[in-house]
Design an enzyme around this catalytic site. Structure first.
Site, PDB file in Angstrom:
ATOM      1  N   PRO A 230       1.434 -32.630 118.932  1.00 23.41           N
ATOM      2  CA  PRO A 230       1.800 -33.054 120.284  1.00 23.41           C
ATOM      3  C   PRO A 230       3.285 -33.342 120.467  1.00 23.41           C
ATOM      4  O   PRO A 230       3.932 -33.894 119.586  1.00 23.41           O
ATOM      5  CB  PRO A 230       0.983 -34.346 120.482  1.00 23.41           C
ATOM      6  N   ASN A 231       3.762 -32.930 121.616  1.00 22.35           N
ATOM      7  CA  ASN A 231       5.134 -33.155 122.105  1.00 22.35           C
ATOM      8  C   ASN A 231       6.198 -32.325 121.400  1.00 22.35           C
ATOM      9  O   ASN A 231       7.360 -32.362 121.786  1.00 22.35           O
ATOM     10  CB  ASN A 231       5.506 -34.651 122.040  1.00 22.35           C
TER      11      ASN A 231
ATOM     12  N   ARG B 233      14.687 -33.232 124.512  1.00 25.76           N
ATOM     13  CA  ARG B 233      14.782 -34.695 124.570  1.00 25.76           C
ATOM     14  C   ARG B 233      15.063 -35.214 123.158  1.00 25.76           C
ATOM     15  O   ARG B 233      14.754 -34.544 122.185  1.00 25.76           O
ATOM     16  CB  ARG B 233      13.453 -35.325 125.020  1.00 25.76           C
TER      17      ARG B 233
ATOM     18  N   TYR C  77      15.510 -35.667 116.673  1.00 29.98           N
ATOM     19  CA  TYR C  77      14.844 -34.424 116.289  1.00 29.98           C
ATOM     20  C   TYR C  77      15.754 -33.190 116.315  1.00 29.98           C
ATOM     21  O   TYR C  77      15.279 -32.081 116.073  1.00 29.98           O
ATOM     22  CB  TYR C  77      13.614 -34.205 117.186  1.00 29.98           C
TER      23      TYR C  77
ATOM     24  N   ASN D 180       3.132 -29.649 111.256  1.00 27.44           N
ATOM     25  CA  ASN D 180       3.705 -30.934 111.670  1.00 27.44           C
ATOM     26  C   ASN D 180       2.695 -31.535 112.648  1.00 27.44           C
ATOM     27  O   ASN D 180       2.653 -31.150 113.814  1.00 27.44           O
ATOM     28  CB  ASN D 180       5.065 -30.748 112.344  1.00 27.44           C
TER      29      ASN D 180
ATOM     30  N   ALA E 195       2.450 -37.088 116.229  1.00 25.11           N
ATOM     31  CA  ALA E 195       1.924 -38.453 116.233  1.00 25.11           C
ATOM     32  C   ALA E 195       0.493 -38.537 115.687  1.00 25.11           C
ATOM     33  O   ALA E 195       0.073 -39.601 115.220  1.00 25.11           O
ATOM     34  CB  ALA E 195       1.979 -39.017 117.655  1.00 25.11           C
TER      35      ALA E 195
ATOM     36  N   HIS F  37      -0.478 -40.110 112.245  1.00 23.41           N
ATOM     37  CA  HIS F  37      -0.678 -41.535 112.000  1.00 23.41           C
ATOM     38  C   HIS F  37      -2.002 -42.070 112.557  1.00 23.41           C
ATOM     39  O   HIS F  37      -2.272 -43.257 112.442  1.00 23.41           O
ATOM     40  CB  HIS F  37       0.482 -42.323 112.633  1.00 23.41           C
TER      41      HIS F  37
ATOM     42  N   ASP G 293     -10.124 -34.452 108.567  1.00 26.91           N
ATOM     43  CA  ASP G 293     -11.417 -33.846 108.218  1.00 26.91           C
ATOM     44  C   ASP G 293     -11.395 -32.331 108.446  1.00 26.91           C
ATOM     45  O   ASP G 293     -11.970 -31.570 107.658  1.00 26.91           O
ATOM     46  CB  ASP G 293     -12.551 -34.471 109.050  1.00 26.91           C
TER      47      ASP G 293
ATOM     48  N   GLU H 256       2.445 -30.598 104.846  1.00 27.62           N
ATOM     49  CA  GLU H 256       2.767 -31.482 105.981  1.00 27.62           C
ATOM     50  C   GLU H 256       4.286 -31.593 106.085  1.00 27.62           C
ATOM     51  O   GLU H 256       4.948 -31.950 105.111  1.00 27.62           O
ATOM     52  CB  GLU H 256       2.146 -32.864 105.701  1.00 27.62           C
TER      53      GLU H 256
ATOM     54  N   HIS I 241       7.633 -33.068 108.417  1.00 23.67           N
ATOM     55  CA  HIS I 241       8.170 -33.898 109.496  1.00 23.67           C
ATOM     56  C   HIS I 241       9.670 -33.733 109.555  1.00 23.67           C
ATOM     57  O   HIS I 241      10.336 -33.724 108.513  1.00 23.67           O
ATOM     58  CB  HIS I 241       7.861 -35.384 109.259  1.00 23.67           C
TER      59      HIS I 241
ATOM     60  N   SER J  60      11.775 -35.962 111.014  1.00 22.02           N
ATOM     61  CA  SER J  60      12.379 -37.257 110.678  1.00 22.02           C
ATOM     62  C   SER J  60      11.774 -37.770 109.368  1.00 22.02           C
ATOM     63  O   SER J  60      10.708 -37.306 108.943  1.00 22.02           O
ATOM     64  CB  SER J  60      12.119 -38.261 111.808  1.00 22.02           C
TER      65      SER J  60
ATOM     66  N   ARG K 218      11.253 -45.209 109.559  1.00 22.39           N
ATOM     67  CA  ARG K 218      11.051 -45.510 110.972  1.00 22.39           C
ATOM     68  C   ARG K 218      10.072 -46.677 111.159  1.00 22.39           C
ATOM     69  O   ARG K 218       9.904 -47.486 110.261  1.00 22.39           O
ATOM     70  CB  ARG K 218      10.601 -44.222 111.692  1.00 22.39           C
TER      71      ARG K 218
ATOM     72  N   ARG L 285       4.446 -45.563 111.780  1.00 15.59           N
ATOM     73  CA  ARG L 285       4.614 -44.165 111.331  1.00 15.59           C
ATOM     74  C   ARG L 285       4.504 -44.055 109.810  1.00 15.59           C
ATOM     75  O   ARG L 285       4.615 -42.975 109.245  1.00 15.59           O
ATOM     76  CB  ARG L 285       5.980 -43.629 111.767  1.00 15.59           C
TER      77      ARG L 285
END
Ligand code: CA2
Length: 150
Positions: free
Chosen positions: A11-12, A19, A24, A75, A78, A81, A88, A99, A101, A103, A108, A112
């Site tokens: 997401p995002n 932004r 990022y 990635n 959110a 977390h 699953d 995985e 990320h 950042s 942080r 997170r």
């Protein structure tokens, strides 16, 4: 046959480059994907991309990958977390998942610092900006080449 890698952005991440560049970076998602496509080619792999803001869609895409993919670079955003469902779904594929990320999540906020994904991942890369994806791709392809040769 070429190694098949699925890249999943959570997401995002469609907002990348638009932004919060201080966290990022300034590359857009299209920039990141174009770079991964080029690097995958150099590594002899084929990549497919998927981005969703929906937990259910991500779980569904993971399930669909089972018979058509050799490994997943992800990635989870959110959902890293919060999502037992994504954890699953990863387990149900039986596929290696890296995985990534942008950042360093351990530098942080406290919320997170827990990842539901890390415990079922092949490996984790965090903190290198868009480069985290490239490092993750390298690690995943090296792992799959080792497996194919053993
Ligand atoms: O560091 C990462 O890659 C994260 O997975 C990014 C997630 C965050 O929730 C994780 O804790 C760490 C957030 C992705 C949102 O990305 C944006 C990019 C540009 C503008 C707004 C959001």
């Amino acid at each position: 046959m070429k190694m098949r890698i699925l890249v999943i952005h959570g997401p995002n991440l469609n907002m990348l480059g638009k932004r919060e560049p201080e966290i990022y970076g300034s590359s857009t998602l299209d920039d990141v994907n174009a770079r991964l496509g080029k690097e995958a080619k150099e590594l002899g792999a084929k990549v497919e991309f998927f981005q969703s803001n929906s937990e259910g869609e991500i779980a569904g895409r993971l399930q669909a990958a089972m018979d058509s993919t050799d490994g997943i670079l992800m990635n989870p955003g959110a959902y890293t977390h919060t999502s037992v469902a994504i954890r699953d779904a990863i387990l149900s594929t039986g596929l290696p998942v890296v995985e990534a990320h942008m950042s360093n999540i351990y530098k942080r906020e406290d919320f997170r610092q827990k990842s539901y994904v890390s415990g079922v991942a092949l490996g984790v890369i965090s903190g290198f900006g868009a480069e985290s994806y490239s490092l993750g791709l390298r690690g995943l392809v090296d792992y799959l080449k080792g497996k194919a040769g053993s």
